[in-house]
Design a protein around this motif. Sequence first.
Motif, mmCIF file in Angstrom:
data_model
loop_
_atom_site.group_PDB
_atom_site.id
_atom_site.type_symbol
_atom_site.label_atom_id
_atom_site.label_comp_id
_atom_site.label_asym_id
_atom_site.label_seq_id
_atom_site.Cartn_x
_atom_site.Cartn_y
_atom_site.Cartn_z
ATOM 1 N N ASP A 237 -9.771 34.843 -46.053
ATOM 2 C CA ASP A 237 -10.458 34.750 -47.368
ATOM 3 C C ASP A 237 -11.232 34.454 -47.751
ATOM 4 O O ASP A 237 -11.625 32.998 -46.904
ATOM 5 N N TRP A 238 -11.527 33.850 -49.090
ATOM 6 C CA TRP A 238 -13.633 33.738 -49.656
ATOM 7 C C TRP A 238 -13.035 31.859 -49.008
ATOM 8 O O TRP A 238 -14.106 30.888 -49.503
ATOM 9 N N ASP A 239 -11.801 31.440 -49.751
ATOM 10 C CA ASP A 239 -11.393 30.014 -49.513
ATOM 11 C C ASP A 239 -10.833 29.878 -48.733
ATOM 12 O O ASP A 239 -10.834 28.271 -48.384
ATOM 13 N N ARG A 240 -11.445 29.892 -46.770
ATOM 14 C CA ARG A 240 -10.707 30.111 -46.065
ATOM 15 C C ARG A 240 -9.458 29.491 -45.422
ATOM 16 O O ARG A 240 -8.526 29.772 -44.797
ATOM 17 N N GLN A 241 -9.099 30.326 -46.632
ATOM 18 C CA GLN A 241 -7.069 30.568 -46.201
ATOM 19 C C GLN A 241 -7.107 31.183 -45.951
ATOM 20 O O GLN A 241 -7.339 32.640 -45.558
ATOM 21 N N LEU A 242 -5.963 31.314 -45.091
ATOM 22 C CA LEU A 242 -5.317 32.754 -43.833
ATOM 23 C C LEU A 242 -4.188 33.164 -44.723
ATOM 24 O O LEU A 242 -3.651 32.943 -45.808
ATOM 25 N N VAL A 243 -5.085 35.262 -44.659
ATOM 26 C CA VAL A 243 -4.248 35.903 -44.992
ATOM 27 C C VAL A 243 -3.879 37.058 -44.617
ATOM 28 O O VAL A 243 -2.963 37.821 -44.451
ATOM 29 N N GLY A 244 -3.742 36.999 -43.099
ATOM 30 C CA GLY A 244 -3.439 37.320 -42.306
ATOM 31 C C GLY A 244 -4.148 37.410 -40.964
ATOM 32 O O GLY A 244 -4.858 36.417 -40.193
ATOM 33 N N ALA A 245 -3.657 38.552 -39.919
ATOM 34 C CA ALA A 245 -4.164 38.365 -38.946
ATOM 35 C C ALA A 245 -4.726 39.884 -37.819
ATOM 36 O O ALA A 245 -4.165 40.817 -38.377
ATOM 37 N N VAL A 246 -5.585 39.855 -37.165
ATOM 38 C CA VAL A 246 -6.586 41.732 -36.679
ATOM 39 C C VAL A 246 -5.975 41.974 -34.713
ATOM 40 O O VAL A 246 -6.479 40.677 -34.453
ATOM 41 N N MET A 247 -6.060 42.227 -34.589
ATOM 42 C CA MET A 247 -5.794 42.691 -32.764
ATOM 43 C C MET A 247 -6.024 43.910 -32.700
ATOM 44 O O MET A 247 -5.965 44.822 -33.211
ATOM 45 N N VAL A 248 -7.539 43.140 -31.994
ATOM 46 C CA VAL A 248 -7.335 44.804 -31.130
ATOM 47 C C VAL A 248 -7.598 44.830 -29.907
ATOM 48 O O VAL A 248 -7.577 43.860 -28.519
ATOM 49 N N PHE A 249 -7.114 45.566 -29.693
ATOM 50 C CA PHE A 249 -6.627 45.843 -27.641
ATOM 51 C C PHE A 249 -7.475 47.359 -27.600
ATOM 52 O O PHE A 249 -7.194 48.448 -28.583
ATOM 53 N N ARG A 250 -7.521 47.392 -26.237
ATOM 54 C CA ARG A 250 -7.575 48.678 -25.161
ATOM 55 C C ARG A 250 -6.548 49.119 -24.495
ATOM 56 O O ARG A 250 -6.296 48.544 -23.843
ATOM 57 N N ASP A 251 -6.468 50.614 -24.260
ATOM 58 C CA ASP A 251 -6.074 51.965 -23.360
ATOM 59 C C ASP A 251 -6.516 51.228 -21.940
ATOM 60 O O ASP A 251 -7.673 51.834 -21.665
ATOM 61 N N ILE A 252 -6.313 50.065 -20.629
ATOM 62 C CA ILE A 252 -6.809 49.811 -19.472
ATOM 63 C C ILE A 252 -6.499 50.645 -18.320
ATOM 64 O O ILE A 252 -6.401 50.043 -17.234
ATOM 65 N N SER A 253 -5.166 51.697 -18.590
ATOM 66 C CA SER A 253 -5.264 52.593 -17.633
ATOM 67 C C SER A 253 -6.032 53.198 -16.762
ATOM 68 O O SER A 253 -5.494 52.942 -15.288
ATOM 69 N N ASP A 254 -6.704 53.220 -16.802
ATOM 70 C CA ASP A 254 -7.836 54.052 -15.066
ATOM 71 C C ASP A 254 -8.651 52.259 -14.575
ATOM 72 O O ASP A 254 -8.141 52.979 -14.103
ATOM 73 N N THR A 255 -9.170 51.341 -15.138
ATOM 74 C CA THR A 255 -8.663 50.355 -14.998
ATOM 75 C C THR A 255 -7.835 49.684 -13.837
ATOM 76 O O THR A 255 -7.976 49.700 -12.806
ATOM 77 N N VAL A 256 -6.556 50.111 -14.541
ATOM 78 C CA VAL A 256 -5.304 49.476 -13.914
ATOM 79 C C VAL A 256 -5.457 50.556 -12.175
ATOM 80 O O VAL A 256 -4.923 49.762 -11.715
ATOM 81 N N ALA A 257 -5.769 51.808 -12.730
ATOM 82 C CA ALA A 257 -5.299 52.736 -12.471
ATOM 83 C C ALA A 257 -6.575 52.752 -10.581
ATOM 84 O O ALA A 257 -5.898 52.227 -9.114
ATOM 85 N N LEU A 258 -7.552 52.325 -10.809
ATOM 86 C CA LEU A 258 -8.907 51.747 -9.919
ATOM 87 C C LEU A 258 -8.602 50.940 -9.439
ATOM 88 O O LEU A 258 -9.006 50.750 -7.910
ATOM 89 N N THR A 259 -8.195 49.124 -10.322
ATOM 90 C CA THR A 259 -8.081 48.472 -9.819
ATOM 91 C C THR A 259 -6.657 47.922 -7.943
ATOM 92 O O THR A 259 -6.460 48.429 -7.214
ATOM 93 N N THR A 260 -5.629 49.194 -8.900
ATOM 94 C CA THR A 260 -4.611 49.387 -8.159
ATOM 95 C C THR A 260 -4.977 50.465 -6.517
ATOM 96 O O THR A 260 -4.470 49.650 -5.703
ATOM 97 N N LYS A 261 -5.883 51.260 -6.794
ATOM 98 C CA LYS A 261 -6.623 52.151 -5.626
ATOM 99 C C LYS A 261 -7.248 51.313 -4.752
ATOM 100 O O LYS A 261 -7.121 51.164 -3.566
ATOM 101 N N MET A 262 -8.366 50.274 -5.149
ATOM 102 C CA MET A 262 -8.747 49.054 -4.462
ATOM 103 C C MET A 262 -7.572 48.547 -3.745
ATOM 104 O O MET A 262 -8.324 48.087 -3.117
ATOM 105 N N ARG A 263 -7.123 48.067 -4.099
ATOM 106 C CA ARG A 263 -6.134 46.577 -3.383
ATOM 107 C C ARG A 263 -5.251 47.675 -2.931
ATOM 108 O O ARG A 263 -5.334 47.024 -1.630
ATOM 109 N N HIS A 264 -4.210 48.906 -3.377
ATOM 110 C CA HIS A 264 -4.100 49.152 -1.735
ATOM 111 C C HIS A 264 -5.050 49.404 -0.557
ATOM 112 O O HIS A 264 -5.189 49.458 0.544
ATOM 113 N N LEU A 265 -5.903 49.966 -0.552
ATOM 114 C CA LEU A 265 -7.261 50.368 -0.177
ATOM 115 C C LEU A 265 -7.620 48.770 0.623
ATOM 116 O O LEU A 265 -7.601 49.170 1.832
ATOM 117 N N ALA A 266 -7.898 47.903 0.191
ATOM 118 C CA ALA A 266 -7.998 46.719 0.871
ATOM 119 C C ALA A 266 -6.779 46.123 1.372
ATOM 120 O O ALA A 266 -6.389 45.560 3.015
#
Length: 697
Positions: A237-266
Amino acid sequence: MPYRVLILSPDAHDVGSLRQALGNARDGPFVLEHAATLSDGLRRIEGGQIDVILVDLLLPDSQGLACFDRLHAAARHTPILILCAPDDEADAVETVQRGAQGWLSKGFFDNYLVPQSLRNIIERMKVERGLYVAQARAEITLNSIGDAVVSVDMAGRVDYLNIAAELVCGWSREEARGRPVAEVIDLVDADSGRTITSPVDAILHTDQPASLSGNAILVSSQGRRIPIEDSAAPIHDWDRQLVGAVMVFRDISDTVALTTKMRHLAQHDFLTSLPNRALLSDRITQAIAMSRRNDTAPVLLFLDLDKFKHINDSLGHAMGDRLLQAVSQRLVACVRTSDTVSRHGGDEFVILLANERRARDAALAADKVLLALSAPFVIDTHELHTSTSIGISTFPLDGTDAATLIKNADTAMYHAKDLGRNNYQFFRQDMNTRAVERQLVETNLRRALGRAEFRLHYQPKVDLQTGCITGVEALLRWEHPEWGLVMPERFITIAEECGLIVPIGRWVLGEACAQLVRWRGIGIPNVSVAVNISAVEFRHRDFFTHALEIFDATGVDQTRIQLELTESVLMHDVAASALLLAKFKAMGVQIAVDDFGTGYSSLSYLNEFPIDVLKIDQSFVRAIESGTGAGRNGAIVIAVIDMGKNLHQRVIAEGVEDEAQLAFLKNHNCNEGQGFLFSHPVNAVQMQAMLGNGWPC
C-alpha cells in the motif's frame, strides 16, 4: 479554470445567498448557473461542463427522493449537494446513501467553508475520475495480455484473475474470489508429481519476489496439465505495507513441445527415430560402468546393409529411406528392451547388447539379425532384398571405451564384407586394412599442400524467391596425381585426426579470399563466399590470428566472408566460442550454423552466439521428397524456418535436388537454397562465368 456550479432552486433568496457566498469566495472563482425547475436543469445538464449541482428537493415539477433519483440518473458522475432546511435533513441523509456528496443547510450559505467544501468535492471527483480511468485502463490491459495474472490478499485468498488466468486455471473470477490460491492454482512437479507450493505463499511470509523452480505443471479445474513459467511479486500500500501478492504466469506448452522435439532430435536419428551416435556413446559408457558391478560383458554389433546403394540409386532416396525405416523396425524386434539399436549414419546401424554374460552369445544375436533381414521387404509394389555384414567387438577385450569399441566393430564389419557379405566377424587385431588406408592417405596429404594439389570448387546459394545467386560455398577438392579427384569424405577426417586440417583450412580460407578479390577486380563485387571451418581449426589457438593475417594480406572485403561451423563445434566450449565469434562479428564477418538440427540442437546457443545464418541439413530437405514432408520431417524444416525468422537469421536449405523440395521451401518462405537442382559444385572459372553472366537473374 473556474468551477461551473448549477443551482436548481425556485427560491430566489437561496439563489441570491449562494451567488453572494460563492461570488465573493476567496477559493473561487465560481461560475454560477441557475434553473428553477428540474426539467430546465436536466436540459442544462445535457449540455455538459457542470462541475457541481446544488439542488433543492422541493422543485415545482419534482420533489423529494424522486427528484434526486431523476437528477442523479442524468448526472451520475457529477457531484450533487442537497439544499435543505436544518430541521428537514432526513431526505438529505437518504440521498447521501443514494449517491449525493452531502448537503448545505439553508441560512448558513455565507459560511466561509461552503466554497472551500465545493472546491474540495469537485477536485476529489476529478481525482476519482482519474483513478477510474487508470483502473479501467489497467483492467483492459490485463485482460488483453496473453499472460495469466492472479492476485491474493494477505490471507492467501484469490481476489483477482484476468481473462488469461480464467482460461488457464479453468476458474471464473467470481468462482475463484475468496478461495485459497492453492485451490485455484494447483501446481505439481512435472518429474515427481509432487505438489508445489505457490510462490505467493513465500512472498506473504518474506515480502520478497519469488518464482517457481523446476518443471512446474498447473492442473486446471478440468484436469488439464499445463506447463507454466512464472514470476511473483509482493503488493504494497502507500505506506509500503505488504497487502498481498501477484503471480504472473504463462502457458509454455508450445515451447516445451519444441524443446522436447529438439532434444529428441539431438539424440535420435530423424529418419528412423533410433538413438544417434551421441546417445549410443552415452549408453555404451553406461553399460561399461554397469558391467563392472553386474559382471556383464557389453557387446557391439556394427551393421552395414549389403546392396543398399544399388537400391538407393535405382529406386531413389525416398525408397531407400523407407527401406531403412523397415530395417530399423526389424532390428528393434531382434533385441531386448535393455539393448540399444542405433543408426550410425547412412545404411550403418550399431546394436549394443548391454547385459551379455558371455561374449560368444553375441553370435546368437548376430544370427538372429541375419535371419531377420534375409526375408524380403515389401514396400509399395517393390519386393526388396538386402542382407547385412556385421562386425562384433566385445568389452573389455576389444576396447575399454565407446569410441574404441565402435571403431573396432566397424573394422570387423569391413572384414565381413571382404569375406562375401551377409555374415558376421568378431574383431581381431590383425584387421588393420583401414589403418593401412589411413596411413596411406595421411602420407599423401602431407605432400599435397607442398605440391599444390588442392582445389576449390564453388556451389551457388540461390534466393528462392528471386532465383538470384546470393553467394557461393567454397568446397575443397584434392587433385591427386594418381588417384584423380579425391572427395573430402576420404581425407577430411584423417586430416582432422592428424592435425593437417589446420594448414589445409588456412589454405582454403586464403584461396577463397583471394578468389573474391580476383572476382571483384573483374567487376563482380557483390558475391560472398562461405568457408567451412572444422572443429580442429576453430579450436586452434592461432585461428583468429591466422584469419586476420589472411584478410590483411588479400585485402578482401570481410563483410563478404561467411564462416560456417557446425553446432557441435560451437557447443564444445560455449563461452570460448561466443568470445571468438564476437571478434569475427566485430570485423563484419558473417557466421553460419551448418547442418543445423543434426548436432546438439541446444536452443540456448542461438541467443549466445552472433549467428547470421541457419543452414538446414540436407537430410531434412531430402525427407520432404520422401512423402513425409508434410509430416514430422517437414515440420522440422518449418520449425527451423520459423525459428530463423523470429531470431532475424537467414535460413538456407542444403541439398535441394528436385522441384518438390523447392516448392515446399518456397511455400514456407525459406530464404535461400543450395543443391544440385541449381548447380553442382564447379571450379572457379565456371563459377566466374555464372556470376559474370548474372545467372540466373
